[in-house]
Design a protein around this motif. Structure first.
Motif, PDB file in Angstrom:
ATOM      1  N   PHE A 120      -3.622  88.673  -1.676  1.00  0.00           N
ATOM      2  CA  PHE A 120      -2.302  88.131  -1.353  1.00  0.00           C
ATOM      3  C   PHE A 120      -1.421  89.208  -0.733  1.00  0.00           C
ATOM      4  N   ALA A 121      -1.441  90.383  -1.335  1.00  0.00           N
ATOM      5  CA  ALA A 121      -0.569  91.464  -0.876  1.00  0.00           C
ATOM      6  C   ALA A 121      -0.925  91.946   0.528  1.00  0.00           C
ATOM      7  N   LEU A 122      -2.162  91.674   0.966  1.00  0.00           N
ATOM      8  CA  LEU A 122      -2.623  92.172   2.266  1.00  0.00           C
ATOM      9  C   LEU A 122      -2.727  91.072   3.321  1.00  0.00           C
ATOM     10  N   ARG A 123      -2.177  89.905   3.054  1.00  0.00           N
ATOM     11  CA  ARG A 123      -2.310  88.782   3.982  1.00  0.00           C
ATOM     12  C   ARG A 123      -1.454  88.902   5.238  1.00  0.00           C
ATOM     13  N   ILE A 124      -0.452  89.741   5.213  1.00  0.00           N
ATOM     14  CA  ILE A 124       0.531  89.772   6.293  1.00  0.00           C
ATOM     15  C   ILE A 124      -0.113  90.033   7.654  1.00  0.00           C
ATOM     16  N   PHE A 125      -1.200  90.790   7.686  1.00  0.00           N
ATOM     17  CA  PHE A 125      -1.823  91.138   8.969  1.00  0.00           C
ATOM     18  C   PHE A 125      -2.425  89.910   9.654  1.00  0.00           C
ATOM     19  N   SER A 126      -3.029  89.027   8.869  1.00  0.00           N
ATOM     20  CA  SER A 126      -3.579  87.807   9.462  1.00  0.00           C
ATOM     21  C   SER A 126      -2.466  86.900   9.975  1.00  0.00           C
ATOM     22  N   HIS A 127      -1.308  86.912   9.313  1.00  0.00           N
ATOM     23  CA  HIS A 127      -0.184  86.096   9.775  1.00  0.00           C
ATOM     24  C   HIS A 127       0.371  86.624  11.093  1.00  0.00           C
ATOM     25  N   LEU A 128       0.380  87.928  11.242  1.00  0.00           N
ATOM     26  CA  LEU A 128       0.825  88.515  12.515  1.00  0.00           C
ATOM     27  C   LEU A 128      -0.096  88.089  13.659  1.00  0.00           C
ATOM     28  N   LEU A 129      -1.392  88.138  13.427  1.00  0.00           N
ATOM     29  CA  LEU A 129      -2.341  87.740  14.458  1.00  0.00           C
ATOM     30  C   LEU A 129      -2.214  86.255  14.777  1.00  0.00           C
ATOM     31  N   GLN A 130      -2.006  85.448  13.742  1.00  0.00           N
ATOM     32  CA  GLN A 130      -1.839  84.014  13.966  1.00  0.00           C
ATOM     33  C   GLN A 130      -0.588  83.730  14.783  1.00  0.00           C
ATOM     34  N   ALA A 131       0.498  84.434  14.492  1.00  0.00           N
ATOM     35  CA  ALA A 131       1.749  84.223  15.221  1.00  0.00           C
ATOM     36  C   ALA A 131       1.599  84.561  16.695  1.00  0.00           C
ATOM     37  N   HIS A 132       0.738  85.528  17.007  1.00  0.00           N
ATOM     38  CA  HIS A 132       0.521  85.933  18.399  1.00  0.00           C
ATOM     39  C   HIS A 132      -0.687  85.235  19.024  1.00  0.00           C
ATOM     40  N   GLN A 133      -1.109  84.148  18.403  1.00  0.00           N
ATOM     41  CA  GLN A 133      -2.198  83.318  18.931  1.00  0.00           C
ATOM     42  C   GLN A 133      -3.501  84.098  19.091  1.00  0.00           C
ATOM     43  N   ARG A 134      -3.786  84.974  18.143  1.00  0.00           N
ATOM     44  CA  ARG A 134      -5.034  85.733  18.158  1.00  0.00           C
ATOM     45  C   ARG A 134      -5.897  85.363  16.954  1.00  0.00           C
ATOM     46  N   MET A 135      -6.031  84.050  16.755  1.00  0.00           N
ATOM     47  CA  MET A 135      -6.899  83.580  15.681  1.00  0.00           C
ATOM     48  C   MET A 135      -8.352  83.945  15.950  1.00  0.00           C
ATOM     49  N   ASP A 136      -8.682  84.210  17.229  1.00  0.00           N
ATOM     50  CA  ASP A 136     -10.046  84.634  17.539  1.00  0.00           C
ATOM     51  C   ASP A 136     -10.385  85.937  16.808  1.00  0.00           C
ATOM     52  N   VAL A 137      -9.398  86.849  16.756  1.00  0.00           N
ATOM     53  CA  VAL A 137      -9.619  88.117  16.050  1.00  0.00           C
ATOM     54  C   VAL A 137      -9.826  87.861  14.559  1.00  0.00           C
ATOM     55  N   CYS A 138      -8.988  86.981  13.990  1.00  0.00           N
ATOM     56  CA  CYS A 138      -9.136  86.635  12.567  1.00  0.00           C
ATOM     57  C   CYS A 138     -10.513  86.045  12.294  1.00  0.00           C
ATOM     58  N   ASN A 139     -10.978  85.188  13.208  1.00  0.00           N
ATOM     59  CA  ASN A 139     -12.282  84.552  13.010  1.00  0.00           C
ATOM     60  C   ASN A 139     -13.422  85.547  13.129  1.00  0.00           C
ATOM     61  N   TYR A 140     -13.337  86.477  14.093  1.00  0.00           N
ATOM     62  CA  TYR A 140     -14.382  87.497  14.228  1.00  0.00           C
ATOM     63  C   TYR A 140     -14.451  88.366  12.967  1.00  0.00           C
ATOM     64  N   ILE A 141     -13.284  88.782  12.493  1.00  0.00           N
ATOM     65  CA  ILE A 141     -13.258  89.636  11.303  1.00  0.00           C
ATOM     66  C   ILE A 141     -13.688  88.843  10.074  1.00  0.00           C
ATOM     67  N   GLY A 142     -13.270  87.577   9.996  1.00  0.00           N
ATOM     68  CA  GLY A 142     -13.680  86.737   8.875  1.00  0.00           C
ATOM     69  C   GLY A 142     -15.186  86.517   8.841  1.00  0.00           C
ATOM     70  N   THR A 143     -15.773  86.286  10.016  1.00  0.00           N
ATOM     71  CA  THR A 143     -17.219  86.101  10.099  1.00  0.00           C
ATOM     72  C   THR A 143     -17.952  87.376   9.681  1.00  0.00           C
ATOM     73  N   SER A 144     -17.463  88.514  10.167  1.00  0.00           N
ATOM     74  CA  SER A 144     -18.056  89.797   9.769  1.00  0.00           C
ATOM     75  C   SER A 144     -17.908  90.016   8.270  1.00  0.00           C
ATOM     76  N   GLY A 145     -16.747  89.606   7.734  1.00  0.00           N
ATOM     77  CA  GLY A 145     -16.501  89.767   6.311  1.00  0.00           C
ATOM     78  C   GLY A 145     -17.466  88.966   5.452  1.00  0.00           C
ATOM     79  N   LEU A 146     -17.840  87.761   5.918  1.00  0.00           N
ATOM     80  CA  LEU A 146     -18.815  86.965   5.174  1.00  0.00           C
ATOM     81  C   LEU A 146     -20.167  87.656   5.137  1.00  0.00           C
ATOM     82  N   GLY A 147     -20.548  88.262   6.276  1.00  0.00           N
ATOM     83  CA  GLY A 147     -21.799  89.008   6.308  1.00  0.00           C
ATOM     84  C   GLY A 147     -21.775  90.195   5.360  1.00  0.00           C
ATOM     85  N   LEU A 148     -20.638  90.917   5.365  1.00  0.00           N
ATOM     86  CA  LEU A 148     -20.494  92.054   4.459  1.00  0.00           C
ATOM     87  C   LEU A 148     -20.518  91.593   3.010  1.00  0.00           C
ATOM     88  N   HIS A 149     -19.852  90.471   2.730  1.00  0.00           N
ATOM     89  CA  HIS A 149     -19.756  89.971   1.361  1.00  0.00           C
ATOM     90  C   HIS A 149     -21.137  89.603   0.815  1.00  0.00           C
TER      91      HIS A 149
END
Length: 224
Positions: A120-149
Motif C-alpha cells: 500500500f505504501a509503495l502504490r503511488i508509483f503505479s498511480h503516477l504511471l496510470q495518470a500519464h497513460q503508461r499502463m503499458d509500463v505497469c503491465n510489463y513490470i507486473g508481468t515480470s513480477g509474476l515471473g519473479l514471484h
C-alpha cells in the motif's frame, strides 16, 4: 500472464504443502482481499485526480497531490499492518482454526498484514504511471513480477519454508515491483522539480476522499 501464474502456482503449492496448509494459503488470500478494503477507493482516486494536473507538474498542485496521496496510502498501510497484528488471534478464534494450526495461522496473518501494508505504501508509483497513460509500463513490470514471484515461491518452498513461502515471495515481489515502477517514473520524468512539490493539503485530501468513497462502495459490493 496471470492465468499462467495461477496454473503454475496452485500445483506447485499442492506439491509442497499439506491440504491443511494449502487451505491456510487460500484462506489468507481471501482475508487479504477484505483487508485491502481499507483502501477506501483512494488508490483509484489518486490516479484519477493526478490526470487533471499531469500537464502542470511544476505548478505545485501536482506535487501536492502526490504527497497527499502518498501520505494517505502510507497511513492505510500502517493501519493494515496494525490490524493484522491486533486482530489475528480474534480472527483465528472466529474462524475456528484447528488448534494445531492456530499459531501458524496467527503468524501468517501478521506477516501477510505487513506485506500488504508495504505494498500500500509503495502504490503511488503505479498511480503516477496510470495518470500519464503508461499502463503499458505497469503491465510489463507486473508481468515480470509474476515471473519473479513464482520463481521465488519455488525457491522458498524448496528451502522448506512451507506456507510462509507465500509471505517471503510476496514481500520480495512487492519491493522489487515498487523499485521497478519508481525507476520507470524517474526515467520518464514524471516527478515534479525539486522546488515544485507543494505541500500536503487538507483540501486535496477532501477531493481524494470525495471521489474515493464511491469507488469504495463499488469495491465492497464486488468483494461481497
Amino acid at each position: 500472464a496471470t492465468a499462467v501464474y495461477s496454473l503454475a502456482s496452485v500445483p506447485l503449492a499442492l506439491h509442497y504443502l499439506s491440504k491443511e496448509r494449502f487451505a491456510l494459503w487460500a484462506l489468507m488470500s481471501a482475508i487479504g482481499g477484505y483487508l485491502s478494503l481499507i483502501d477506501l477507493g483512494m488508490s483509484g482516486s489518486v490516479a484519477r485526480l493526478l490526470i487533471d494536473h499531469k500537464d502542470e507538474r511544476d505548478g505545485g498542485t501536482y506535487g501536492s497531490l502526490i504527497k497527499t496521496g502518498w501520505l494517505v496510502m502510507l497511513t492505510q498501510g500502517v493501519l493494515i499492518f496494525l490490524a493484522g497484528f491486533a486482530l489475528a488471534p480474534a480472527i483465528s478464534r472466529l474462524l475456528k482454526i484447528q488448534l494445531d494450526l492456530q499459531t501458524e495461522f496467527i503468524q501468517l496473518l501478521c506477516w501477510q498484514g505487513a506485506v500488504l501494508g508495504i505494498s500500500f505504501a509503495l502504490r503511488i508509483f503505479s498511480h503516477l504511471l496510470q495518470a500519464h497513460q503508461r499502463m503499458d509500463v505497469c503491465n510489463y513490470i507486473g508481468t515480470s513480477g509474476l515471473g519473479l514471484h513464482i520463481a521465488l515461491l519455488w525457491c522458498f518452498f524448496h528451502a522448506n519454508h512451507g506456507v510462509f513461502s507465500l509471505v517471503w515471495a510476496g514481500f520480495a515481489g512487492a519491493v522489487a515491483g515498487a523499485a521497478g515502477l519508481c525507476l520507470a517514473c524517474w526515467q520518464l520524468r514524471l516527478f515534479p522539480r525539486a522546488d515544485a512539490w507543494g505541500r500536503v493539503s487538507w483540501r486535496h485530501f477532501q477531493e481524494l476522499f470525495g471521489y474515493g468513497k464511491d469507488l469504495f462502495l463499488v469495491a465492497v459490493g464486488s468483494q461481497l
